[in-house]
Design a protein around this motif. Structure first.
Motif, short mmCIF file in Angstrom:
data_model
loop_
_atom_site.label_atom_id
_atom_site.label_comp_id
_atom_site.label_asym_id
_atom_site.label_seq_id
_atom_site.Cartn_x
_atom_site.Cartn_y
_atom_site.Cartn_z
N TYR A 150 -7.37 -0.63 -3.38
CA TYR A 150 -6.26 0.23 -2.96
C TYR A 150 -6.69 1.63 -2.52
CZ TYR A 150 -3.11 -3.24 -4.98
OH TYR A 150 -2.42 -4.40 -5.26
N VAL B 77 -6.51 6.15 -6.70
CA VAL B 77 -5.22 6.10 -7.38
C VAL B 77 -5.15 7.25 -8.38
CG1 VAL B 77 -4.94 3.61 -7.12
CG2 VAL B 77 -6.09 4.52 -9.14
N GLY C 247 2.75 4.95 -9.62
CA GLY C 247 3.17 3.99 -8.61
C GLY C 247 4.64 3.67 -8.77
N TYR D 42 4.94 -0.62 -3.99
CA TYR D 42 3.56 -0.26 -4.28
C TYR D 42 3.26 -0.43 -5.77
CZ TYR D 42 -0.66 2.61 -4.78
OH TYR D 42 -1.92 3.07 -5.08
N GLY D 43 4.18 -0.01 -6.62
CA GLY D 43 3.99 -0.18 -8.06
C GLY D 43 3.91 -1.65 -8.44
N LEU E 93 0.50 -3.04 -7.46
CA LEU E 93 -0.50 -2.67 -8.45
C LEU E 93 -0.36 -3.51 -9.72
CD1 LEU E 93 -0.37 1.25 -8.25
CD2 LEU E 93 -2.21 -0.23 -7.37
N ASN F 230 8.04 5.25 -12.76
CA ASN F 230 7.08 5.43 -11.66
C ASN F 230 5.63 5.35 -12.12
OD1 ASN F 230 9.27 5.87 -9.88
ND2 ASN F 230 9.35 8.02 -10.51
#
Length: 290
Positions: free
Chosen positions: A215, A218, A231, A235-236, A239, A277
């Motif tokens: 990725y 991060v 994230g 996107y989260g 991951l 998040n």
């Protein structure tokens, strides 16, 4: 009186026959005992499952990890989930999601996940054997295909690969779409893995190194065996499900995101508190020997 030779031979045959009968009987008893064992007590083989439209598709953890790498790189490049579906289907067809160091029908010098040929301009043999390089090379070529996201998958894949079996990619479309959709984060909590207990401790540093390889950089913090990675949204979820796909190789015990948590103990996503998040990974720590 001379003895009969045929009778001497038969006296050795009977014990051997008896041993064979006893052996087969023992095997039968063992097989019956295993079949009668309650299903909840039988060890389940390690496997990862992606679910789409009520259908479950299965891969080994090692092949799921490869699908996660291919899908994660598409996320890093900002490509649509369709790109990952095309790439994963292609890698399933070309190599079975294995980094092959030999060629097959694609050509004697074809190598790697996508069976790319150095003689056809894909890079050196050393380069195409590197999964990150191979995936990026595939996506570089795919992005040059006009309107690739709107084309039938097999047409887009064949335009890149120029295979001798152009229709074969379509055979893997549903499976590839299920894994790619989960691993790009477009299908939340759609990927699970059933794994045995870890055989060794994991390393937060190794987890973050593997994640950033796919990725890029991060934002993460490490506290003991707990890794918190910033994230949100798709996107989260990309991951989080990348982490589940790599839980076997990286000795992860749990992955939490968006009020859900996958644990190695259950093999499923279940409700659990989680920070907003952020994806929270727990690395396995083996008990210290006294």
């Amino acid at each position: 009186m001379a003895s009969d030779p045929s009778r001497r031979r038969s006296t050795g045959f009977v014990p051997v026959l008896l041993l064979v009968v006893l052996f087969l009987a023992a095997v039968t008893v063992y097989a019956v005992s295993v079949l009668r064992e309650p299903e909840d007590k039988r060890p389940e083989p390690a496997a990862c499952t992606a679910t789409a439209d009520g259908t479950a598709y299965h891969l080994t953890p090692a092949r799921t990890s490869t699908a996660a790498l291919i899908s994660g790189i598409s996320v890093r490049r900002g490509m649509p989930a369709r790109a990952a579906s095309i790439a994963v289907a292609t890698a399933i067809q070309e190599s079975g999601l294995r980094n092959l160091d030999y060629g097959d029908d694609a050509g004697p010098d074809s190598r790697g996940l996508f069976q790319q040929r150095p003689s056809q301009g894909w890079g050196s043999e050393e380069q195409v054997m590197q999964p990150v390089y191979a995936a990026n090379a595939f996506y570089d070529a795919l992005e040059k295909v006009p309107n690739y996201a709107d084309l039938p998958l097999t047409v887009a894949a064949q335009t890149v690969q120029r295979s001798a079996f152009p229709d074969a990619y379509a055979d893997h479309e549903a499976e590839a779409k299920a894994f790619a959709s989960a691993l790009t984060g477009h299908s939340p909590a759609a990927l699970t893995c059933t794994l045995a207990p870890p055989s060794s401790s994991g390393s937060p540093e190794a987890v973050l190194a593997a994640m950033t390889t796919v990725y890029g950089p991060v934002e993460a913090t490490v506290e003991g065996d707990r890794i918190t990675v910033a994230g949100s949204g798709t996107y989260g979820w990309s991951l989080a499900q990348w982490a589940v796909a790599n839980a076997e190789a990286l000795s992860l015990d749990s992955v939490a995101f968006d009020e859900l948590r996958w644990t190695r103990a259950t093999g499923s996503w279940d409700p659990a508190p989680a920070p907003d998040n952020a994806v929270v990974l727990t690395v396995h720590r083996a008990a210290e020997q006294s």
